[in-house]
Enzyme design. Structure first.
Site, PDB file in Angstrom:
ATOM      1  N   CYS A 117       0.848  -1.182   0.000  1.00 48.54           N
ATOM      2  CA  CYS A 117       0.000   0.000   0.000  1.00 48.54           C
ATOM      3  C   CYS A 117       0.893   1.245   0.000  1.00 48.54           C
ATOM      4  O   CYS A 117       1.700   1.407  -0.916  1.00 48.54           O
ATOM      5  CB  CYS A 117      -0.955  -0.084   1.198  1.00 48.54           C
ATOM      6  SG  CYS A 117      -2.146   1.231   1.418  1.00 48.54           S
ATOM      7  N   ASP A 163      -8.100  -3.165  -8.674  1.00 50.20           N
ATOM      8  CA  ASP A 163      -7.785  -2.111  -7.699  1.00 50.20           C
ATOM      9  C   ASP A 163      -8.421  -0.799  -8.152  1.00 50.20           C
ATOM     10  O   ASP A 163      -7.954  -0.171  -9.105  1.00 50.20           O
ATOM     11  CB  ASP A 163      -6.273  -1.959  -7.569  1.00 50.20           C
ATOM     12  CG  ASP A 163      -5.867  -1.103  -6.373  1.00 50.20           C
ATOM     13  OD1 ASP A 163      -6.646  -0.202  -6.002  1.00 50.20           O
ATOM     14  OD2 ASP A 163      -4.772  -1.337  -5.832  1.00 50.20           O
ATOM     15  N   HIS A 191      -7.301  -3.756  -4.256  1.00 48.46           N
ATOM     16  CA  HIS A 191      -6.300  -3.131  -3.394  1.00 48.46           C
ATOM     17  C   HIS A 191      -6.207  -3.888  -2.073  1.00 48.46           C
ATOM     18  O   HIS A 191      -7.207  -4.320  -1.517  1.00 48.46           O
ATOM     19  CB  HIS A 191      -6.666  -1.673  -3.124  1.00 48.46           C
ATOM     20  CG  HIS A 191      -5.546  -0.888  -2.529  1.00 48.46           C
ATOM     21  ND1 HIS A 191      -4.454  -0.474  -3.264  1.00 48.46           N
ATOM     22  CD2 HIS A 191      -5.323  -0.473  -1.264  1.00 48.46           C
ATOM     23  CE1 HIS A 191      -3.617   0.180  -2.483  1.00 48.46           C
ATOM     24  NE2 HIS A 191      -4.119   0.187  -1.253  1.00 48.46           N
TER      25      HIS A 191
END
Length: 222
Positions: A117, A163, A191
């Site tokens: 991330c 994502d 994600h």
């Protein structure tokens, strides 16, 4: 089970770090860069997992520049808080903190950086601004903003095809700017697909990405 240590960055800032050591001789060192949720139970588990693979693994607490001990979960409120906290740290300061973690990990020899991330983007900056032996980034949403920066080491990047926060055109920017970077896309994955505490967890993609990452890192850190 790891331990909590204190690191000192190049600007004098002190920060915590979760450190997990292998049972036998280390294959090398790894810096594990957090998501926007702090060095929480998930990141500690990831760090422990790399130690189990034979690496001296160090997860620096990047939110310590705001206040020590920030650990968030994955509910809507925590996601909002993490998104608000991240910009307060700044990219340059974050790179300094990763460098401090690399210095500790270097006790085991060559050092790689792997991030998730926010940490995926930080891993890219470590590759371009520091000198690790290798870097791996998972779903780094800001990498395209720094795609013109040339990495000083081999890099592997992982993105989920589903994502919503990283559109295909952003990945295409990175591909075009850095054709030598190994980029993998995962069908059906969104994600945070590698975090088993999130609703977006995708077990098949997690296993494939982990296997690829370990195979990539091992010869480069040997």
């Amino acid at each position: 089970m790891g331990e909590h240590l204190t690191l000192t960055a190049g600007d004098g800032h002190t920060l915590g770090a979760y450190v997990a050591r292998p049972r036998g001789p280390a294959k090398g060192g790894l810096v594990v860069v957090q998501e926007i949720f702090g060095v929480n139970s998930h990141i500690r588990a990831v760090t422990d997992g790399f130690a189990a693979e034979g690496y001296l693994a160090v997860a620096p607490a990047l939110f310590d520049r705001i206040r020590p001990g920030i650990e968030l979960g994955y509910n809507e409120a925590d996601v909002a808080e993490g998104r608000a906290l991240r910009p307060q740290v700044g990219w340059d300061a974050t790179v300094l903190d990763v460098a401090a973690a690399m210095a500790l990990a270097a006790e085991a020899g060559k050092v790689g950086v792997v991030g998730y991330c926010w940490g995926g983007s930080v891993a890219w900056l470590a590759a371009t601004r520091l000198k690790p032996a290798a870097a791996v980034g998972y779903y780094g949403g800001h990498i395209h903003e720094f795609a013109a920066e040339k990495p000083a080491c081999p890099v592997m990047l992982h993105f989920g095809e589903e994502d919503a926060g990283i559109p295909p055109e952003n990945v295409a920017v990175v591909r075009a700017a850095q054709p030598g970077v190994e980029i993998h896309l995962y069908p059906g994955a969104g994600h945070g697909f590698s975090c088993d505490q999130r609703g977006s967890y995708h077990a098949e993609s997690t296993a494939l990405a982990r296997g690829r990452s370990l195979a990539f890192l091992e010869p480069l850190l040997a």
